[in-house]
Design a protein around this motif. Structure first.
Motif, PDB file in Angstrom:
ATOM      1  N   VAL A  71       5.332   5.363   1.751  1.00 10.42           N
ATOM      2  CA  VAL A  71       4.540   6.395   2.420  1.00 10.42           C
ATOM      3  C   VAL A  71       5.386   7.088   3.479  1.00 10.42           C
ATOM      4  O   VAL A  71       5.932   6.434   4.369  1.00 10.42           O
ATOM      5  CB  VAL A  71       3.274   5.794   3.053  1.00 10.42           C
ATOM      6  N   SER A  72       5.467   8.418   3.379  1.00  7.47           N
ATOM      7  CA  SER A  72       6.177   9.226   4.370  1.00  7.47           C
ATOM      8  C   SER A  72       5.162  10.098   5.093  1.00  7.47           C
ATOM      9  O   SER A  72       4.399  10.835   4.455  1.00  7.47           O
ATOM     10  CB  SER A  72       7.237  10.105   3.703  1.00  7.47           C
ATOM     11  N   ILE A  73       5.163  10.021   6.411  1.00  5.46           N
ATOM     12  CA  ILE A  73       4.240  10.796   7.249  1.00  5.46           C
ATOM     13  C   ILE A  73       5.088  11.713   8.120  1.00  5.46           C
ATOM     14  O   ILE A  73       5.829  11.247   8.995  1.00  5.46           O
ATOM     15  CB  ILE A  73       3.376   9.858   8.105  1.00  5.46           C
ATOM     16  N   ASN A  74       4.996  13.018   7.867  1.00  2.00           N
ATOM     17  CA  ASN A  74       5.864  13.984   8.537  1.00  2.00           C
ATOM     18  C   ASN A  74       5.045  15.089   9.190  1.00  2.00           C
ATOM     19  O   ASN A  74       4.187  15.700   8.537  1.00  2.00           O
ATOM     20  CB  ASN A  74       6.837  14.616   7.533  1.00  2.00           C
TER      21      ASN A  74
ATOM     22  N   VAL B  23       6.819   2.385   5.224  1.00  2.00           N
ATOM     23  CA  VAL B  23       6.163   3.519   5.864  1.00  2.00           C
ATOM     24  C   VAL B  23       7.154   4.157   6.831  1.00  2.00           C
ATOM     25  O   VAL B  23       7.723   3.480   7.686  1.00  2.00           O
ATOM     26  CB  VAL B  23       4.892   3.081   6.616  1.00  2.00           C
ATOM     27  N   ALA B  24       7.346   5.460   6.698  1.00  2.00           N
ATOM     28  CA  ALA B  24       8.218   6.215   7.600  1.00  2.00           C
ATOM     29  C   ALA B  24       7.377   7.277   8.290  1.00  2.00           C
ATOM     30  O   ALA B  24       6.758   8.112   7.628  1.00  2.00           O
ATOM     31  CB  ALA B  24       9.366   6.852   6.831  1.00  2.00           C
ATOM     32  N   ILE B  25       7.346   7.240   9.616  1.00  2.00           N
ATOM     33  CA  ILE B  25       6.567   8.195  10.399  1.00  2.00           C
ATOM     34  C   ILE B  25       7.534   9.017  11.242  1.00  2.00           C
ATOM     35  O   ILE B  25       8.273   8.462  12.060  1.00  2.00           O
ATOM     36  CB  ILE B  25       5.554   7.478  11.300  1.00  2.00           C
ATOM     37  N   LYS B  26       7.531  10.346  11.053  1.00  4.75           N
ATOM     38  CA  LYS B  26       8.459  11.208  11.774  1.00  4.75           C
ATOM     39  C   LYS B  26       7.732  12.415  12.356  1.00  4.75           C
ATOM     40  O   LYS B  26       6.843  12.986  11.723  1.00  4.75           O
ATOM     41  CB  LYS B  26       9.570  11.698  10.838  1.00  4.75           C
TER      42      LYS B  26
ATOM     43  N   PHE C 152      -7.166   8.592   4.101  1.00  5.37           N
ATOM     44  CA  PHE C 152      -6.363   8.312   2.905  1.00  5.37           C
ATOM     45  C   PHE C 152      -6.400   6.818   2.626  1.00  5.37           C
ATOM     46  O   PHE C 152      -6.053   6.010   3.487  1.00  5.37           O
ATOM     47  CB  PHE C 152      -4.911   8.757   3.100  1.00  5.37           C
ATOM     48  N   ASN C 153      -6.780   6.471   1.425  1.00  8.90           N
ATOM     49  CA  ASN C 153      -6.864   5.074   1.014  1.00  8.90           C
ATOM     50  C   ASN C 153      -5.948   4.890  -0.184  1.00  8.90           C
ATOM     51  O   ASN C 153      -6.209   5.435  -1.261  1.00  8.90           O
ATOM     52  CB  ASN C 153      -8.312   4.739   0.646  1.00  8.90           C
ATOM     53  N   ILE C 154      -4.851   4.159  -0.007  1.00  4.25           N
ATOM     54  CA  ILE C 154      -3.881   3.944  -1.085  1.00  4.25           C
ATOM     55  C   ILE C 154      -4.170   2.571  -1.673  1.00  4.25           C
ATOM     56  O   ILE C 154      -3.995   1.550  -1.008  1.00  4.25           O
ATOM     57  CB  ILE C 154      -2.445   4.040  -0.552  1.00  4.25           C
ATOM     58  N   ILE C 155      -4.635   2.554  -2.933  1.00  4.89           N
ATOM     59  CA  ILE C 155      -5.135   1.306  -3.497  1.00  4.89           C
ATOM     60  C   ILE C 155      -4.637   1.104  -4.925  1.00  4.89           C
ATOM     61  O   ILE C 155      -4.244   2.046  -5.607  1.00  4.89           O
ATOM     62  CB  ILE C 155      -6.672   1.252  -3.481  1.00  4.89           C
ATOM     63  N   ASN C 156      -4.652  -0.149  -5.327  1.00  2.00           N
ATOM     64  CA  ASN C 156      -4.457  -0.603  -6.716  1.00  2.00           C
ATOM     65  C   ASN C 156      -3.037  -0.454  -7.254  1.00  2.00           C
ATOM     66  O   ASN C 156      -2.582  -1.301  -8.009  1.00  2.00           O
ATOM     67  CB  ASN C 156      -5.433   0.090  -7.676  1.00  2.00           C
ATOM     68  N   LYS C 157      -2.323   0.614  -6.890  1.00  2.00           N
ATOM     69  CA  LYS C 157      -0.988   0.828  -7.435  1.00  2.00           C
ATOM     70  C   LYS C 157      -0.016   1.235  -6.329  1.00  2.00           C
ATOM     71  O   LYS C 157      -0.417   1.860  -5.346  1.00  2.00           O
ATOM     72  CB  LYS C 157      -1.031   1.901  -8.526  1.00  2.00           C
ATOM     73  N   PRO C 158       1.269   0.901  -6.501  1.00  2.00           N
ATOM     74  CA  PRO C 158       2.264   1.206  -5.467  1.00  2.00           C
ATOM     75  C   PRO C 158       2.690   2.674  -5.494  1.00  2.00           C
ATOM     76  O   PRO C 158       3.777   3.027  -5.962  1.00  2.00           O
ATOM     77  CB  PRO C 158       3.424   0.271  -5.812  1.00  2.00           C
ATOM     78  N   ALA C 159       1.837   3.538  -5.013  1.00  2.00           N
ATOM     79  CA  ALA C 159       2.119   4.968  -5.039  1.00  2.00           C
ATOM     80  C   ALA C 159       3.236   5.333  -4.071  1.00  2.00           C
ATOM     81  O   ALA C 159       3.498   4.630  -3.088  1.00  2.00           O
ATOM     82  CB  ALA C 159       0.853   5.754  -4.689  1.00  2.00           C
ATOM     83  N   THR C 160       3.873   6.451  -4.347  1.00  2.00           N
ATOM     84  CA  THR C 160       4.782   7.090  -3.394  1.00  2.00           C
ATOM     85  C   THR C 160       4.038   8.305  -2.853  1.00  2.00           C
ATOM     86  O   THR C 160       3.739   9.238  -3.593  1.00  2.00           O
ATOM     87  CB  THR C 160       6.090   7.523  -4.075  1.00  2.00           C
ATOM     88  N   VAL C 161       3.701   8.263  -1.567  1.00  2.00           N
ATOM     89  CA  VAL C 161       2.854   9.294  -0.975  1.00  2.00           C
ATOM     90  C   VAL C 161       3.590   9.965   0.171  1.00  2.00           C
ATOM     91  O   VAL C 161       4.103   9.296   1.075  1.00  2.00           O
ATOM     92  CB  VAL C 161       1.527   8.697  -0.469  1.00  2.00           C
TER      93      VAL C 161
END
Length: 212
Positions: free
Chosen positions: A143-146, A165-168, A109-118
């Motif tokens: 970014v939420s990683i669940n 970034v939240a990793i759970k 996953f490459n999050i680029i150019n814009k402040p996305a909510t992923v």
């Protein structure tokens, strides 16, 4: 258009085998579903708020770009990417990706150019470098990683300023045995000023003690 076609894209009727176009994804509209022969075509058709659901395992030689606020439901399928990046997220909207396995080249996953909510839910990703890369150009990404399982070098790589970034409930595994500081399980670059990374109930595996 053939339904229930074989996975190899052929169907046999009365002993005659014919090539057919195989649907790989669909978008639901009420009781109806619109099928597509490529994930790119499904994403191009989807409007903000809609869900693209995979129907089968796929192999992609080009980067798949998500440039709108949609959900990608992997439906337990596998995306094998031979491109340098499997999925680029290029939107300032909200993108959810769930229940998907990715076998990536350099990055999943490459999050680029814009402040996305992923939001990544129930995703397994293996990459030669980054499972998740937040580029400097995507500052203030959320970014939420669940419930995910990520394996790579600099597995979760944060370079965007003010990103969160939240990793759970996940597993993050670094497989590089070198001592490079750029290749840890979670790497936050100096460019990521005021960024926050919160980790909860997550197993972090490193190649050697220097990565801790």
């Amino acid at each position: 258009n053939a339904h229930n076609a074989a996975a190899d894209g052929t169907i046999t009727i009365d002993g005659e085998t014919e090539d057919v176009e195989v649907a790989v994804a669909y978008i639901s509209y009420g009781d109806n579903a619109y099928t597509f022969n490529s994930i790119e075509a499904a994403i191009a058709k989807a409007e903000a708020g809609e869900t693209v659901t995979l129907l089968r395992d796929i192999t992609a030689s080009n980067i798949i770009t998500i440039n709108k606020a949609i959900t990608l439901d992997g439906n337990g399928k596998t995306l094998t990417s031979t491109a340098a990046r499997a999925i680029n997220v290029e939107t300032d909207g909200s993108v959810t990706i769930s229940n998907l396995t990715i076998k990536a080249g350099e990055r999943a996953f490459n999050i680029i150019n814009k402040p996305a909510t992923v939001e990544l839910n129930g995703v397994t990703a293996t990459a030669n470098n980054n499972a998740v890369m937040i580029a400097t150009s995507a500052g203030a990404a959320e970014v939420s990683i669940n419930d995910c399982n990520f394996t790579g070098l600099a597995v979760v790589n944060v370079a965007g300023a003010e990103s969160n970034v939240a990793i759970k409930n996940s597993t993050i595994t670094n497989v590089d045995a070198s001592t490079s500081e750029q290749c840890g399980a979670i790497t936050v670059w100096s460019s990521a000023k005021a960024a926050e990374v919160n980790v909860e109930n997550t197993e972090i595996n490193v190649a050697d003690d220097s990565k801790k």
